[in-house]
Motif scaffolding. Structure first.
Motif, PDB file in Angstrom:
ATOM      1  N   VAL A  47       0.812  -1.223   0.000  1.00 10.50           N
ATOM      2  CA  VAL A  47       0.000   0.000   0.000  1.00 10.50           C
ATOM      3  C   VAL A  47       0.844   1.271   0.000  1.00 10.50           C
ATOM      4  CG1 VAL A  47      -0.388   0.130   2.506  1.00 10.50           C
ATOM      5  CG2 VAL A  47      -2.062   1.112   0.915  1.00 10.50           C
TER       6      VAL A  47
ATOM      7  N   ARG B 206      -4.881   4.770  -0.028  1.00 10.00           N
ATOM      8  CA  ARG B 206      -4.939   3.942   1.188  1.00 10.00           C
ATOM      9  C   ARG B 206      -6.374   3.543   1.508  1.00 10.00           C
ATOM     10  NH1 ARG B 206      -1.470   8.415   3.464  1.00 10.00           N
ATOM     11  NH2 ARG B 206       0.668   7.721   3.073  1.00 10.00           N
TER      12      ARG B 206
ATOM     13  N   PHE C 288      -7.563   0.875  -1.194  1.00  6.33           N
ATOM     14  CA  PHE C 288      -6.659  -0.219  -1.560  1.00  6.33           C
ATOM     15  C   PHE C 288      -7.296  -1.571  -1.272  1.00  6.33           C
ATOM     16  CE2 PHE C 288      -2.878  -2.948  -0.572  1.00  6.33           C
ATOM     17  CZ  PHE C 288      -2.365  -2.984  -1.862  1.00  6.33           C
TER      18      PHE C 288
END
Length: 168
Positions: free
Chosen positions: A28, A59, A62
């Protein structure tokens, strides 16, 4: 998906061998950094660049289970997400590191992904920022504009709508 570049592309010297590997949760942060780097010029042009937000949006969305990391020259070269949708799939977070841009890698990866969606007979949707060079890449691979606003261009590709295909 363990997809590799075709030998004809490698022989032309445009590409080196590449592969997709499944993303892991630890990917990530490198992907968030890549997103910030790649999107910065377009976001700045549109007056929308924010150092924190550009990373946080990645983020927050993801999904390692739908994301693949692009590996070329034994290095992290980029990523792509193919998220299931009610009417097909969403192509998201398709970013290439600047060192790998302009060498045919994006087209090669996109062609491999679209070969699979064509085989599955599903449409693919995506959005790009207004004025982004990526729109031309997607148009070359059969995507058409479905809608747009001052910031985003929403595109769709029907199964079999690749180069030389008639569309739906």
């Amino acid at each position: 998906m363990d997809t590799r570049a075709g030998a004809d592309e490698i022989q032309r010297g445009r590409l080196t061998e590449w592969a997709l590997r499944p993303a892991e949760p630890a990917d990530v942060e490198p992907i968030a950094e890549l997103r910030a780097t790649v999107m910065r010029p377009d976001l700045e042009r549109l007056g929308r660049f924010d150092e924190h937000r550009v990373r946080q949006r990645l983020r927050d969305s993801f999904s390692p289970q739908y994301t693949s990391v692009i590996v070329a020259d034994d290095a992290f070269a980029g990523c792509v997400t193919m998220r299931p949708a009610e009417d097909g799939r969403w192509l998201e977070h398709f970013y290439l590191a600047p060192a790998f841009q302009g060498r045919g890698l994006g087209s090669s990866v996109l062609r491999a992904l679209l070969t699979q969606t064509d085989a599955d007979r599903v449409l693919v949707r995506l959005n790009v920022l207004q004025g982004s060079a990526a729109q031309r890449l997607y148009e070359r691979h059969g995507f058409t504009v479905e809608a747009q606003d001052p910031i985003d261009v929403y595109m769709v590709r029907w199964p079999g709508a690749g180069a030389g295909a008639s569309g739906r």
